[in-house]
Design a protein around this motif. Structure first.
Motif, mmCIF file in Angstrom:
data_model
loop_
_atom_site.group_PDB
_atom_site.id
_atom_site.type_symbol
_atom_site.label_atom_id
_atom_site.label_comp_id
_atom_site.label_asym_id
_atom_site.label_seq_id
_atom_site.Cartn_x
_atom_site.Cartn_y
_atom_site.Cartn_z
ATOM 1 N N SER A 90 35.686 -3.079 136.177
ATOM 2 C CA SER A 90 37.249 -3.465 136.212
ATOM 3 C C SER A 90 37.464 -3.946 134.888
ATOM 4 O O SER A 90 36.517 -4.243 133.875
ATOM 5 C CB SER A 90 37.202 -4.923 136.909
ATOM 6 O OG SER A 90 38.353 -5.291 137.104
ATOM 7 N N PHE A 91 38.797 -3.954 134.457
ATOM 8 C CA PHE A 91 39.463 -4.470 133.236
ATOM 9 C C PHE A 91 39.325 -5.732 133.269
ATOM 10 O O PHE A 91 40.105 -6.582 133.859
ATOM 11 C CB PHE A 91 40.855 -3.717 133.221
ATOM 12 C CG PHE A 91 40.829 -2.432 132.958
ATOM 13 C CD1 PHE A 91 40.756 -1.731 131.919
ATOM 14 C CD2 PHE A 91 41.358 -1.663 134.064
ATOM 15 C CE1 PHE A 91 40.815 -0.448 131.632
ATOM 16 C CE2 PHE A 91 41.688 -0.361 133.962
ATOM 17 C CZ PHE A 91 41.221 0.423 132.881
ATOM 18 N N VAL A 92 38.761 -6.457 132.315
ATOM 19 C CA VAL A 92 38.453 -7.862 132.204
ATOM 20 C C VAL A 92 38.524 -8.094 130.597
ATOM 21 O O VAL A 92 38.320 -7.412 129.819
ATOM 22 C CB VAL A 92 37.111 -8.195 132.975
ATOM 23 C CG1 VAL A 92 37.222 -8.262 134.275
ATOM 24 C CG2 VAL A 92 36.057 -7.756 132.360
ATOM 25 N N GLU A 93 38.428 -9.556 130.447
ATOM 26 C CA GLU A 93 38.563 -10.051 128.875
ATOM 27 C C GLU A 93 37.090 -10.459 128.700
ATOM 28 O O GLU A 93 36.465 -10.967 129.771
ATOM 29 C CB GLU A 93 39.478 -11.093 128.600
ATOM 30 C CG GLU A 93 40.701 -10.805 128.764
ATOM 31 C CD GLU A 93 41.720 -12.087 127.967
ATOM 32 O OE1 GLU A 93 41.231 -13.302 128.260
ATOM 33 O OE2 GLU A 93 42.749 -11.606 127.892
ATOM 34 N N ARG A 94 36.303 -10.597 127.720
ATOM 35 C CA ARG A 94 35.365 -11.310 127.440
ATOM 36 C C ARG A 94 35.439 -12.781 127.451
ATOM 37 O O ARG A 94 36.340 -13.127 127.213
ATOM 38 C CB ARG A 94 34.827 -10.981 125.839
ATOM 39 C CG ARG A 94 34.685 -9.345 125.607
ATOM 40 C CD ARG A 94 33.257 -8.742 126.202
ATOM 41 N NE ARG A 94 33.441 -7.310 125.539
ATOM 42 C CZ ARG A 94 32.625 -6.398 126.311
ATOM 43 N NH1 ARG A 94 31.768 -6.736 127.270
ATOM 44 N NH2 ARG A 94 32.689 -5.248 125.725
ATOM 45 N N LYS A 95 34.452 -13.084 128.379
ATOM 46 C CA LYS A 95 34.641 -14.825 128.673
ATOM 47 C C LYS A 95 33.726 -15.694 127.623
ATOM 48 O O LYS A 95 33.791 -16.801 127.735
ATOM 49 C CB LYS A 95 33.795 -15.110 130.156
ATOM 50 C CG LYS A 95 34.494 -14.265 131.277
ATOM 51 C CD LYS A 95 35.966 -14.512 131.284
ATOM 52 C CE LYS A 95 36.736 -13.589 132.407
ATOM 53 N NZ LYS A 95 38.159 -13.423 132.116
ATOM 54 N N PHE A 96 33.074 -14.803 126.726
ATOM 55 C CA PHE A 96 32.409 -15.816 125.676
ATOM 56 C C PHE A 96 31.983 -14.979 124.484
ATOM 57 O O PHE A 96 32.501 -13.646 124.578
ATOM 58 C CB PHE A 96 31.124 -16.267 126.088
ATOM 59 C CG PHE A 96 30.146 -15.159 126.805
ATOM 60 C CD1 PHE A 96 29.296 -14.240 126.035
ATOM 61 C CD2 PHE A 96 30.246 -14.982 128.382
ATOM 62 C CE1 PHE A 96 28.720 -13.172 126.550
ATOM 63 C CE2 PHE A 96 29.433 -13.941 128.881
ATOM 64 C CZ PHE A 96 28.910 -12.920 128.122
ATOM 65 N N THR A 97 31.648 -15.426 123.317
ATOM 66 C CA THR A 97 31.416 -14.486 122.137
ATOM 67 C C THR A 97 29.732 -14.391 122.274
ATOM 68 O O THR A 97 29.238 -15.470 122.420
ATOM 69 C CB THR A 97 31.934 -15.450 120.975
ATOM 70 O OG1 THR A 97 33.215 -15.650 120.928
ATOM 71 C CG2 THR A 97 31.303 -14.749 119.775
ATOM 72 N N ALA A 98 29.511 -13.336 121.944
ATOM 73 C CA ALA A 98 27.929 -13.090 121.677
ATOM 74 C C ALA A 98 27.700 -12.759 120.254
ATOM 75 O O ALA A 98 28.205 -11.994 119.730
ATOM 76 C CB ALA A 98 27.514 -11.803 122.476
ATOM 77 N N THR A 99 26.830 -13.417 119.874
ATOM 78 C CA THR A 99 26.393 -13.599 118.310
ATOM 79 C C THR A 99 24.866 -13.180 118.347
ATOM 80 O O THR A 99 23.934 -14.038 118.966
ATOM 81 C CB THR A 99 26.573 -14.612 117.690
ATOM 82 O OG1 THR A 99 28.040 -14.917 117.768
ATOM 83 C CG2 THR A 99 26.463 -14.546 116.016
ATOM 84 N N ALA A 100 24.376 -12.156 117.318
ATOM 85 C CA ALA A 100 22.689 -12.044 117.266
ATOM 86 C C ALA A 100 22.278 -13.087 116.501
ATOM 87 O O ALA A 100 22.577 -13.518 115.218
ATOM 88 C CB ALA A 100 22.854 -10.624 116.368
#
Length: 151
Positions: A90-100
């Motif tokens: 589905s079309f959604v927005e990212r709910k968080f930021t993912a950082t290495a």
């Protein structure tokens, strides 16, 4: 990495656990690998999501922006974690930021590739649907428990 390594990684992802190797081969063959350096963002909160990422190596810190402009760490995840699974359907927005957190690698699973697997293997669609429903029900239940605290 070899195709068999990608299949082995995908079999660690809870959403795909127990799915036959031959069926996972379709995703592994069509998926893209991406390397990230320590401190590099995989994606930002609020950005449109057109794919999910399976963590192949390394780890990622997941953060959420608070109303006051600060950030809150949600979790740190590693190998076998699937990030943004709903973006595969589905079309959604990212709910968080993912950082290495360290030099890391992910496998990108885009929506058309995932849909192709579901179309070619309808029995997998039933398994995946059940697992996604269970995940959503758990999330809703957790939200309801939190809502009680604010009453």
């Amino acid at each position: 990495m070899a195709l068999n390594d990608d299949i082995a990684l995908l079999s660690l992802v809870p959403l795909f656990a127990g799915i036959d190797e031959d069926k996972l081969r379709l995703i592994a063959f069509g998926a893209e690998r991406r390397r990230l350096n320590r401190g590099q963002q995989l994606f930002r909160e609020g950005a449109p999501a057109d794919c999910a990422y399976a963590v192949a190596s390394g780890s990622f810190t997941l953060t959420h922006n608070l109303v006051d402009g600060s950030t809150e760490t949600i979790d740190t995840v590693g190998r076998g974690t699937l990030l943004s699974e709903l973006a595969m359907i589905s079309f959604v927005e990212r709910k968080f930021t993912a950082t290495a957190e360290e030099d890391s690698e992910v496998i990108r699973i885009n929506r058309p590739l995932f849909r192709r697997m579901l179309e070619e293997y309808p029995e997998v669609a039933v398994v995946v649907e059940t697992r996604i429903k269970t995940n959503l029900q758990t999330m809703i239940s957790n939200m309801q428990k939190l809502a009680r605290k604010f009453r």
